[in-house]
Design a protein around this motif. Sequence first.
Motif, short mmCIF file in Angstrom:
data_model
loop_
_atom_site.label_atom_id
_atom_site.label_comp_id
_atom_site.label_asym_id
_atom_site.label_seq_id
_atom_site.Cartn_x
_atom_site.Cartn_y
_atom_site.Cartn_z
N VAL A 24 -44.90 -20.39 24.74
CA VAL A 24 -45.67 -19.56 23.80
C VAL A 24 -46.63 -18.65 24.57
CG1 VAL A 24 -47.51 -19.64 22.04
CG2 VAL A 24 -45.46 -21.06 21.77
N VAL A 25 -47.33 -19.21 25.55
CA VAL A 25 -48.26 -18.40 26.35
C VAL A 25 -47.49 -17.31 27.09
CG1 VAL A 25 -49.85 -18.39 28.30
CG2 VAL A 25 -49.99 -20.20 26.58
N GLU A 26 -46.38 -17.66 27.68
CA GLU A 26 -45.60 -16.68 28.42
C GLU A 26 -45.16 -15.53 27.51
OE1 GLU A 26 -42.42 -17.17 31.82
OE2 GLU A 26 -41.57 -17.71 29.87
N LEU A 27 -44.68 -15.84 26.34
CA LEU A 27 -44.21 -14.81 25.43
C LEU A 27 -45.35 -13.95 24.88
CD1 LEU A 27 -41.54 -16.86 23.46
CD2 LEU A 27 -41.12 -15.09 25.19
N GLU B 176 -45.15 -13.64 15.11
CA GLU B 176 -43.88 -13.69 14.40
C GLU B 176 -42.69 -13.55 15.36
OE1 GLU B 176 -46.57 -11.87 13.49
OE2 GLU B 176 -47.11 -13.14 11.77
N GLU B 177 -42.79 -12.63 16.33
CA GLU B 177 -41.71 -12.47 17.29
C GLU B 177 -41.56 -13.71 18.17
OE1 GLU B 177 -41.65 -7.67 18.17
OE2 GLU B 177 -43.30 -8.87 19.01
N THR B 178 -42.68 -14.31 18.56
CA THR B 178 -42.65 -15.53 19.35
C THR B 178 -41.99 -16.65 18.55
OG1 THR B 178 -44.63 -14.85 20.54
CG2 THR B 178 -44.08 -17.20 20.62
N ALA B 179 -42.34 -16.76 17.29
CA ALA B 179 -41.74 -17.78 16.41
C ALA B 179 -40.23 -17.56 16.31
CB ALA B 179 -42.38 -17.73 15.03
N GLU B 180 -39.82 -16.30 16.21
CA GLU B 180 -38.40 -15.98 16.10
C GLU B 180 -37.65 -16.38 17.37
OE1 GLU B 180 -35.64 -11.98 15.65
OE2 GLU B 180 -37.76 -11.87 15.13
N VAL B 181 -38.21 -16.07 18.52
CA VAL B 181 -37.56 -16.40 19.79
C VAL B 181 -37.45 -17.91 19.96
CG1 VAL B 181 -37.83 -16.34 22.31
CG2 VAL B 181 -38.19 -14.27 20.98
N LEU B 182 -38.53 -18.63 19.65
CA LEU B 182 -38.56 -20.08 19.87
C LEU B 182 -38.00 -20.89 18.71
CD1 LEU B 182 -42.05 -20.42 21.61
CD2 LEU B 182 -39.78 -20.31 22.66
N LYS B 183 -37.70 -20.19 17.61
CA LYS B 183 -37.16 -20.85 16.41
C LYS B 183 -38.11 -21.92 15.89
CE LYS B 183 -32.32 -19.89 17.55
NZ LYS B 183 -32.55 -18.52 17.68
N ILE B 184 -39.40 -21.53 15.79
CA ILE B 184 -40.43 -22.38 15.22
C ILE B 184 -41.21 -21.54 14.22
CG2 ILE B 184 -40.60 -23.96 17.19
CD1 ILE B 184 -43.02 -22.39 18.19
N SER B 185 -42.09 -22.18 13.47
CA SER B 185 -42.86 -21.45 12.47
C SER B 185 -44.01 -20.68 13.12
CB SER B 185 -43.43 -22.42 11.43
OG SER B 185 -44.50 -23.15 11.99
N THR C 200 -46.93 -22.92 13.85
CA THR C 200 -46.78 -23.71 15.08
C THR C 200 -47.12 -22.87 16.30
OG1 THR C 200 -45.10 -25.11 14.03
CG2 THR C 200 -45.13 -25.08 16.44
N VAL C 201 -46.70 -21.59 16.28
CA VAL C 201 -47.04 -20.69 17.39
C VAL C 201 -48.56 -20.56 17.51
CG1 VAL C 201 -46.94 -18.29 18.22
CG2 VAL C 201 -44.88 -19.39 17.30
#
Length: 191
Positions: free
Chosen positions: A146-149, A158-167, A170-171
């Motif tokens: 998450v920090v890296e992204l 939202e983009e981080t959630a999409e990449v990691l497939k989490i809500s 949660t991000v």
Amino acid sequence: MTTHSPKEITRLLAAWGDGDESALSDLTPLVYEELHRLAHHYMSGERVGHTLQTTALVNEAYLRLIDWKNVRWQNRAHFFAVSAQLMRRILVDFARTRGYQKRGGGARPVTLDDAALVADDNGTDMVALDEALTALAELDARQSRVVELRFFGGLSVEETAEVLKISPGTVRRDWSLARAWLHRELAVNRE
């Protein structure tokens, strides 16, 4: 900044991943501006007088990206997340080869301010941050990602959630916890 349809970029990434070289030609101008923005984001965190220039960072990342054959890009966010990782590696490798140690080299301490990320912190010690993120990954790989992204990639929640497939929630939690842990870790290492 011109924004291009994420669906168009995703379509071109999929075609490129399937071996369509013309898709890469069409994709390049669409993503170059965003890659340059990411590189500028990174370079703004470097010390004054850094010899690696923004355009050189973009070009190096681009050369590494086009060597990736048959990659199954999930979407635009996935592409830029990988680009962010490459730029992080390039900058850390560059810092290490230039002899900058985690407590030296004239670098200022890293700050993880939500609003500015690294833009206002010239002289960010990339080696120290990389080492702290590696240590965090051993404790919680998702928080480190998450920090890296967010920090390196400049991706939104939202983009981080999409990449990691989490809500997105949660991000936000991972971002908050990871920032607190990194603040403490970087402070301890500066002492």
